[in-house]
Scaffold this motif. Structure first.
Motif, PDB file in Angstrom:
ATOM      1  N   PHE A   1       0.826  -1.215   0.000  1.00 56.62           N
ATOM      2  CA  PHE A   1       0.000   0.000   0.000  1.00 56.62           C
ATOM      3  C   PHE A   1       0.854   1.255   0.000  1.00 56.62           C
ATOM      4  O   PHE A   1       1.787   1.374   0.797  1.00 56.62           O
ATOM      5  CB  PHE A   1      -0.892  -0.003   1.246  1.00 56.62           C
ATOM      6  CG  PHE A   1      -1.680  -1.286   1.389  1.00 56.62           C
ATOM      7  CD1 PHE A   1      -2.949  -1.393   0.863  1.00 56.62           C
ATOM      8  CD2 PHE A   1      -1.120  -2.397   2.023  1.00 56.62           C
ATOM      9  CE1 PHE A   1      -3.666  -2.577   0.965  1.00 56.62           C
ATOM     10  CE2 PHE A   1      -1.823  -3.587   2.133  1.00 56.62           C
ATOM     11  CZ  PHE A   1      -3.108  -3.673   1.603  1.00 56.62           C
ATOM     12  N   ARG A   2       0.559   2.159  -0.884  1.00 56.21           N
ATOM     13  CA  ARG A   2       1.285   3.432  -0.885  1.00 56.21           C
ATOM     14  C   ARG A   2       0.304   4.563  -1.109  1.00 56.21           C
ATOM     15  O   ARG A   2      -0.406   4.588  -2.106  1.00 56.21           O
ATOM     16  CB  ARG A   2       2.371   3.436  -1.957  1.00 56.21           C
ATOM     17  CG  ARG A   2       3.415   2.372  -1.658  1.00 56.21           C
ATOM     18  CD  ARG A   2       4.670   2.516  -2.467  1.00 56.21           C
ATOM     19  NE  ARG A   2       5.552   1.393  -2.163  1.00 56.21           N
ATOM     20  CZ  ARG A   2       6.705   1.175  -2.759  1.00 56.21           C
ATOM     21  NH1 ARG A   2       7.131   1.996  -3.690  1.00 56.21           N
ATOM     22  NH2 ARG A   2       7.440   0.133  -2.414  1.00 56.21           N
ATOM     23  N   ALA A   3       0.306   5.484  -0.154  1.00 52.47           N
ATOM     24  CA  ALA A   3      -0.631   6.597  -0.228  1.00 52.47           C
ATOM     25  C   ALA A   3      -0.052   7.724  -1.067  1.00 52.47           C
ATOM     26  O   ALA A   3      -0.244   8.890  -0.763  1.00 52.47           O
ATOM     27  CB  ALA A   3      -0.956   7.086   1.186  1.00 52.47           C
ATOM     28  N   GLU A   4       0.675   7.360  -2.138  1.00 51.45           N
ATOM     29  CA  GLU A   4       1.260   8.416  -2.971  1.00 51.45           C
ATOM     30  C   GLU A   4       0.154   9.003  -3.831  1.00 51.45           C
ATOM     31  O   GLU A   4      -0.628   8.296  -4.438  1.00 51.45           O
ATOM     32  CB  GLU A   4       2.416   7.894  -3.817  1.00 51.45           C
ATOM     33  CG  GLU A   4       2.168   6.573  -4.513  1.00 51.45           C
ATOM     34  CD  GLU A   4       3.472   5.917  -4.941  1.00 51.45           C
ATOM     35  OE1 GLU A   4       4.503   6.588  -4.905  1.00 51.45           O
ATOM     36  OE2 GLU A   4       3.457   4.747  -5.297  1.00 51.45           O
ATOM     37  N   ASN A   5       0.125  10.302  -3.860  1.00 52.20           N
ATOM     38  CA  ASN A   5      -0.962  10.963  -4.560  1.00 52.20           C
ATOM     39  C   ASN A   5      -0.634  11.160  -6.027  1.00 52.20           C
ATOM     40  O   ASN A   5      -0.910  12.193  -6.610  1.00 52.20           O
ATOM     41  CB  ASN A   5      -1.267  12.296  -3.881  1.00 52.20           C
ATOM     42  CG  ASN A   5      -2.762  12.558  -3.890  1.00 52.20           C
ATOM     43  OD1 ASN A   5      -3.490  11.967  -4.699  1.00 52.20           O
ATOM     44  ND2 ASN A   5      -3.212  13.426  -3.015  1.00 52.20           N
TER      45      ASN A   5
ATOM     46  N   ARG B   1       0.835   4.223 -13.994  1.00 50.89           N
ATOM     47  CA  ARG B   1       1.703   3.153 -13.510  1.00 50.89           C
ATOM     48  C   ARG B   1       1.677   2.991 -11.988  1.00 50.89           C
ATOM     49  O   ARG B   1       2.409   2.202 -11.436  1.00 50.89           O
ATOM     50  CB  ARG B   1       3.152   3.412 -13.960  1.00 50.89           C
ATOM     51  CG  ARG B   1       3.355   3.374 -15.460  1.00 50.89           C
ATOM     52  CD  ARG B   1       4.728   3.855 -15.847  1.00 50.89           C
ATOM     53  NE  ARG B   1       4.972   5.194 -15.332  1.00 50.89           N
ATOM     54  CZ  ARG B   1       5.848   5.466 -14.384  1.00 50.89           C
ATOM     55  NH1 ARG B   1       6.611   4.529 -13.894  1.00 50.89           N
ATOM     56  NH2 ARG B   1       5.995   6.701 -13.949  1.00 50.89           N
ATOM     57  N   HIS B   2       0.862   3.793 -11.312  1.00 53.35           N
ATOM     58  CA  HIS B   2       0.816   3.715  -9.848  1.00 53.35           C
ATOM     59  C   HIS B   2      -0.576   3.378  -9.335  1.00 53.35           C
ATOM     60  O   HIS B   2      -1.567   3.928  -9.797  1.00 53.35           O
ATOM     61  CB  HIS B   2       1.245   5.051  -9.222  1.00 53.35           C
ATOM     62  CG  HIS B   2       2.700   5.334  -9.376  1.00 53.35           C
ATOM     63  ND1 HIS B   2       3.206   6.001 -10.449  1.00 53.35           N
ATOM     64  CD2 HIS B   2       3.746   5.019  -8.576  1.00 53.35           C
ATOM     65  CE1 HIS B   2       4.535   6.092 -10.317  1.00 53.35           C
ATOM     66  NE2 HIS B   2       4.886   5.506  -9.190  1.00 53.35           N
ATOM     67  N   LEU B   3      -0.634   2.500  -8.347  1.00 56.51           N
ATOM     68  CA  LEU B   3      -1.862   2.185  -7.628  1.00 56.51           C
ATOM     69  C   LEU B   3      -1.608   2.452  -6.149  1.00 56.51           C
ATOM     70  O   LEU B   3      -0.460   2.445  -5.705  1.00 56.51           O
ATOM     71  CB  LEU B   3      -2.222   0.708  -7.801  1.00 56.51           C
ATOM     72  CG  LEU B   3      -2.712   0.269  -9.187  1.00 56.51           C
ATOM     73  CD1 LEU B   3      -2.638  -1.237  -9.310  1.00 56.51           C
ATOM     74  CD2 LEU B   3      -4.129   0.762  -9.429  1.00 56.51           C
TER      75      LEU B   3
HETATM   76 MN    MN Z   1       7.232   5.263  -6.065  1.00 50.55          MN
END
Ligand code: MN
Ligand code: ATP
Length: 475
Positions: free
Chosen positions: A225-229, A234-236
């Protein structure tokens, strides 16, 4: 029997029952043709209804999207396109579907299908994608099992942050409106469920290392899990990561493992998902017909996959890559959006230039500046770089990130403090460098980026059943 198996039978007028969802129904004089799919294969089976075998009321209920069981004799098909068909004698309608069923037989946009994620499985494209996703997951386990690795289940709830960065989802049972406070007004995590601040894991690596320093070869394969905004293709926020970790492996062994592993799973898909891949390849070619010549890809999907398993990946250092970028045409003509100089974190445009324009094959970059990489990577003698490796793929950019790990207690401790992590928080990690430390290496492969590459899809949200991304968590 599932449709996949029925389609391989030699027709000797044996009775079969086909259960599945109706893709299309068309009529010709007194004959009705119904195409049925049960998801076991991309291919439909055709049921032929003649005369008054089936009453009109039943026939009327059979529309695109309805679910039926058709019983009848399996016969050689007169039409082209299929070897066998079912001569319907009895039809049971499990569930009808009226004309508001959204998956009508026509081309829908990917955006539309994302809004119908509960039904998009019933399209050819998503059926193919999720059968391939399954095959790839199975191949991952097979590869590691056959090579003596143990599947280690690392925790999903964690009190440590592997990357030493933010971007984590908090886990708490506190009432957010009224959390317990300490005397100086801070949230009192001692009162929380775990008695400390906890989050969802961003990587299983740190715990994976603990396993490898006893079992020698382990791998993890779990949700991350990554809370990257970052609202990219390519990102979930929730994705699946595969992380092998191997005692006694140095950076070069790590590269060999990464290359062998990715080539193996892609080969597995080519050998076991031929029909689904052929369908996706054709889909891509159709899509490209609408593009101008210079935007079409040079290789078809299957050619691209074969290319990756037939060629050695290009290996070079970060420093060499920067030199190539500095000499490159887009740099000289100021076409890159981001500046290039030693020390930068490579942007997707730089990675893609190296892979797609310069080398025209997958690339493994090593020995990155230590300032832009995680604290646990083994420091090189020059004091400037670390033994990191990123594997870069065409159309994807980074598909794997890994490194040889720092195994020297003092060097690791110093680095932990430098990047501002409290050594107390990862005392257990540090202790493995005190007791029987050993050289070891590992990496993380983002599973969805692999599925993206193999299926030729362009948005990562289309290769996971129910994507989680900023402002996206329906279904
Ligand atoms: Mn990253
Ligand atoms: P990127 O620079 O692309 O964000 P990263 O450097 O954050 O990647 P790592 O921390 O090295 O990635 O994670 C290992 C692998 O996990 C990556 O190579 C990538 O394949 C995958 N990955 C990382 N973040 C995501 C994400 N948000 N969604 C899907 N896959 C991801």
């Amino acid at each position: 029997m599932q449709i996949k198996e029925i389609l391989t039978q030699t027709p000797v007028e044996q009775e079969v029952t086909v259960k599945g969802w109706v893709r299309t129904k068309r009529g010709q004089a007194a004959v009705t043709f119904i195409a049925i799919n049960d998801g076991s294969t991309i291919n439909n089976i055709q049921a032929v209804v003649e005369g008054n075998n089936v009453n009109e009321d039943t026939l009327r209920l059979i529309t695109t999207g309805s679910c039926v069981a058709v019983t009848g004799k399996l016969i050689a098909s007169l039409g082209s396109g299929q070897a066998v068909e079912v001569k319907a004698e009895k039809i049971e309608v499990y569930g009808s579907a009226d004309e508001t069923f959204p998956m009508q037989p026509k081309r829908h946009s990917m955006e539309f299908l994302r809004e119908k994620a509960h039904l998009r499985f019933r399209t050819n494209t998503f059926g193919a994608i999720f059968r391939i996703r399954h095959a790839l997951a199975f191949a991952v386990h097979k590869y590691y099992n056959d090579n003596g690795f143990f599947y280690l289940h690392t925790p999903i709830i964690t009190a440590s942050d592997a990357e030493g960065a933010g971007e984590m989802f908090h886990v708490t049972t506190f009432d957010l409106k009224n959390p317990p406070k300490t005397e100086d007004g801070e949230i009192d995590y001692k009162e929380d469920f775990f008695g400390r601040e906890t989050s969802l894991t961003v990587s299983g690596q740190l715990e994976g290392e603990l396993g490898a320093l006893a079992l020698s070869k382990i791998y993890t394969f779990g949700p991350t899990f990554r809370a990257e905004n970052s609202n990219t293709t390519r990102h979930l926020a929730e994705f699946w990561m595969i992380e092998p970790e191997v005692a006694f492996n140095e950076l070069e062994d790590n590269m060999n493992l990464a290359e062998d592993f990715v080539q193996y799973v892609i080969k597995y898909a080519l050998e076991n998902c031929a029909e689904d891949l052929a369908f996706l390849e054709k889909r891509l070619l159709d899509e490209e017909k609408n593009k101008p010549q210079n935007e079409r890809s040079e290789l078809s999907l299957l050619e691209k996959l074969r290319f990756v398993i037939d060629n050695k990946f290009e290996r070079l250092t970060y420093t060499e890559a920067i030199e190539i970028l500095l000499r490159s045409k887009p740099h000289k003509e100021k076409k890159f959006q981001y500046p290039v100089e030693w020390g930068i974190d490579l942007q997707s445009e730089h990675e893609r230039y190296l892979v797609e324009k310069h080398f025209k094959k997958p690339v493994i970059l090593t020995n990155y500046p230590r300032e832009i990489k995680a604290f646990y990577m083994k420091q090189d003698e020059d004091g400037k770089t670390v033994r990191a490796m990123d594997v870069l793929f065409p159309g994807i950019g980074e598909i794997i990130g890994g490194s040889q790990r720092e195994d020297d207690y003092e060097k690791l401790l110093t680095r932990v403090k430098e990047v501002g992590i409290d050594p107390e928080n990862i005392w257990w990690y540090l202790e493995t460098r005190k007791f029987g430390s050993a050289p070891h290496s590992g990496f993380g492969l983002g599973f969805e980026r692999l599925v993206l590459f193999v299926t030729g899809m362009t948005n990562i949200r289309d290769v996971i059943p129910f994507p989680r991304a900023p402002k996206t968590a329906e279904f």
